[in-house]
Enzyme design. Structure first.
Site, PDB file in Angstrom:
ATOM      1  N   SER A  48     -11.675  49.982  48.959  1.00 16.68           N
ATOM      2  CA  SER A  48     -12.117  50.323  47.696  1.00 16.68           C
ATOM      3  C   SER A  48     -13.266  49.339  47.331  1.00 16.68           C
ATOM      4  CB  SER A  48     -11.069  50.310  46.583  1.00 16.68           C
ATOM      5  OG  SER A  48     -11.676  50.831  45.453  1.00 16.68           O
ATOM      6  N   ARG A  90      -8.199  52.555  31.954  1.00 18.32           N
ATOM      7  CA  ARG A  90      -7.101  52.448  32.770  1.00 18.32           C
ATOM      8  C   ARG A  90      -6.428  53.744  33.193  1.00 18.32           C
ATOM      9  NH1 ARG A  90      -6.832  49.504  37.370  1.00 18.32           N
ATOM     10  NH2 ARG A  90      -4.646  48.966  38.066  1.00 18.32           N
ATOM     11  N   ASP A 146      -7.490  60.957  49.631  1.00 23.91           N
ATOM     12  CA  ASP A 146      -8.363  60.218  48.673  1.00 23.91           C
ATOM     13  C   ASP A 146      -9.532  61.186  48.169  1.00 23.91           C
ATOM     14  OD1 ASP A 146     -10.073  58.315  47.262  1.00 23.91           O
ATOM     15  OD2 ASP A 146     -10.059  57.042  48.775  1.00 23.91           O
ATOM     16  N   HIS A 200      -6.227  57.605  46.679  1.00 30.09           N
ATOM     17  CA  HIS A 200      -6.986  56.476  46.897  1.00 30.09           C
ATOM     18  C   HIS A 200      -6.051  55.121  47.100  1.00 30.09           C
ATOM     19  CE1 HIS A 200     -10.500  53.733  46.735  1.00 30.09           C
ATOM     20  NE2 HIS A 200     -10.081  53.221  45.920  1.00 30.09           N
ATOM     21  N   ASP A 201      -5.338  55.004  46.389  1.00 31.65           N
ATOM     22  CA  ASP A 201      -4.358  53.718  46.191  1.00 31.65           C
ATOM     23  C   ASP A 201      -3.565  53.466  47.414  1.00 31.65           C
ATOM     24  OD1 ASP A 201      -5.193  52.193  44.164  1.00 31.65           O
ATOM     25  OD2 ASP A 201      -3.453  52.928  42.825  1.00 31.65           O
TER      26      ASP A 201
END
Ligand code: SAM
Length: 505
Positions: free
Chosen positions: A165, A235, A329, A362-363
């Site tokens: 990232s 967030r 992602d 993505h994580d």
């Protein structure tokens, strides 16, 4: 109670094959840091952690770069921690970033709020928090800060730089800014420039903070009120972009939170709402709202293209690279990675590309430790002689004396000297062992003691091949030659063993 916690922590440390307790260190620059915008950051501090042991040649350094809201605590445990550092699945004894082989450094980026200088720190000019007086920081400034830390640690070569990232952005910026320092670079789930959609997402998040009246133009530090509403909303938005649709469906479906029928109200109804709310809230307990503004801006400004060409922007890269994308992602898609790989190949960069099949979005790079583990191990294992070769080496001609050889070994702290002809072509090798033979047999010329049937290797050989030759022939040095038999360097067991486990020999 305290006793019980200690026992639990120790049990987990053993199970995880962790490096155990670690601590964050701090380095404050003696000089100011000039930023990409031309602004000056006065004597910034950089928080960092190190794991593993630096080898004598200082050739086993790996720099780990963290993502947007990460910190220097990448592995191991701090006293009282409930969970280990953020990439403990990757870093530790026997793990892909093996602390038995590598010396690993992770530092907190400038602009953050986890120990490195950021907007919540005191501005030496006003003796108050910087808040919006903090200068804009770019990815290149973060890298330059890390470079200052490495200078301070007297480290001038990186065996590898790795990150996902925003960490991936630092990786590729490192490869561009300091091409001669880096041998290998691993870029995971990231991009060489931020797209319009990413800038749009970042701006919506920043707006959430800025529109919160408790933000107070950034001056909230002593008001007793924090822009928690805005920060948690930011967030929540970001968190959606880190997950895939499938993983959200799997995790929450349309299940209701603590109820079995709709309440037809604006209270928390679905599990996913409750989850995001919780993510938003916990984030406000550990992150500074102004840092969030600055760091998302750094993402937006990131664009490595030159004259609109990525190929031109990447032209200074000369390290070996691994690019890893994540199938689910949608923030940093496969296509973006393929575009990067094409541009690297157009620059003749030695690049491998792997798509990781993971459902979590993505994580995934923070939680997936099966395939990623395998991919990183393979890449680091497939290292070739050229990836570790230092161009400075010592050679002698066959007509020179044994005394010359002895002096060279002594002065340069080396044990193997390739012997070359007038055209620098390999003729033989003389080692410290041969010098003792010369004394015992009262010989004076190199020609009389050198081993003429010399074993060599090529730049393209893998370290695995070289280690096999060392083992099979019971020798500890190999001249590296080109296609025309010219000597271009020497590799020794010391170079190789520091990067391979003892099992590899
Ligand atoms: N570890 C020591 C070493 O590499 O020199 C000892 C091995 S062996 C008993 C010593 C002999 O191996 C010396 O005569 C040396 O010239 C020879 N030798 C070392 N490296 C060599 C190479 N790359 N090719 C051929 N002979 C080599």
């Amino acid at each position: 109670m305290e006793q019980v916690r200690t026992i639990e922590t120790e049990t987990t440390i053993g199970k995880d094959n962790s490096i155990g307790y670690v601590e964050t260190k701090y380095y404050t620059l003696e000089e100011d840091l000039k930023l990409e915008t031309g602004a000056i950051l006065k004597n910034p501090t950089i928080a960092y952690e190190t794991y593993g042991k630096l080898n004598d040649l200082k050739s086993n350094v790996i720099l780990v770069c963290h993502a947007l809201t990460g910190n220097a605590h990448a592995a191991g445990w701090h006293e009282g921690d409930k969970k280990p550092g953020w990439w403990d699945i990757m870093i530790g004894p026997g793990k892909p970033l093996d602390t038995n082989k590598y010396f690993i450094i992770c530092s907190n980026v400038l602009g953050s709020c986890h120990g490195s200088t950021g907007p919540s720190d005191i501005n030496p000019d006003t003796n108050k928090e910087y808040a919006l007086d903090f200068p804009i920081i770019t990815i290149s400034d973060m890298v330059n800060g890390q470079k200052k830390l490495l200078d301070h640690l007297n480290l001038h070569n990186l065996f590898c730089v790795i990150g996902g990232s925003m960490g991936g952005m630092q990786v590729i910026q490192w490869a561009i800014s300091y091409p001669n320092m880096i041998r290998n670079a691993i870029f995971i789930a990231s991009a060489a420039y931020s797209t319009t959609q990413q800038i749009a997402f970042d701006e919506v998040q920043r707006r959430a903070i800025i529109e919160d009246s408790d933000w107070n133009h950034g001056n909230y530090y002593h008001t007793g009120k924090y822009p928690d509403k805005g920060l948690s909303l930011a967030r929540m938005i970001a968190h959606i972009t880190y997950l895939s649709n499938d993983s959200m469906l799997q995790k929450f479906g349309r299940r209701l939170q603590d109820k079995d029928k709709f309440s037809y109200s604006f209270d928390v109804e679905f599990q996913v709402e409750s989850y995001l709310k919780h993510q938003g809230y916990t984030f406000t307990q550990k992150f500074d709202a102004n840092s969030y503004l600055y760091l998302t801006k750094a993402l937006d400004y990131f664009d490595l293209r030159k004259n609109e060409s990525l190929i031109e922007g990447l032209s200074s890269i000369n390290c070996r690279m691994l690019v890893v994308s994540i199938s689910s992602d949608w923030l940093y898609t496969d296509l973006r990675h393929e575009e990067l790989v094409d541009a690297l190949r157009a620059n003749d960069v030695n690049v491998s590309y792997t798509k990781l099949n993971a459902e979590q979005g993505h994580d995934s790079f923070l939680i997936e430790n099966g395939q990623l583990n395998y991919i990183i191990r393979n890449f680091l294992y497939e290292i070739r002689v050229k990836d570790i070769l230092t161009r400075s080496y010592t050679k002698l001609h066959d007509f020179e004396s044994i005394k010359d050889a002895a002096e060279l070994m002594l002065n340069n702290n080396i044990t193997h000297i390739p012997i070359v002809d007038q055209n620098d072509k390999i003729m033989g090798i003389v080692t410290a062992w041969d010098l003792s033979k010369a004394i015992a047999m009262n010989k004076h010329n190199i020609d009389e003691i050198m081993t003429k049937n010399v074993l060599t290797c090529y730049e393209s050989d893998t370290l695995f091949d070289v280690a096999k030759t060392f083992k099979n022939h019971k020798i500890s040095g190999l001249p590296v030659i080109d296609e025309d038999n010219h000597v271009i360097g020497v590799v020794t067991t010391a170079d190789v063993s520091s990067l391979m486990g003892s099992d590899d020999f």
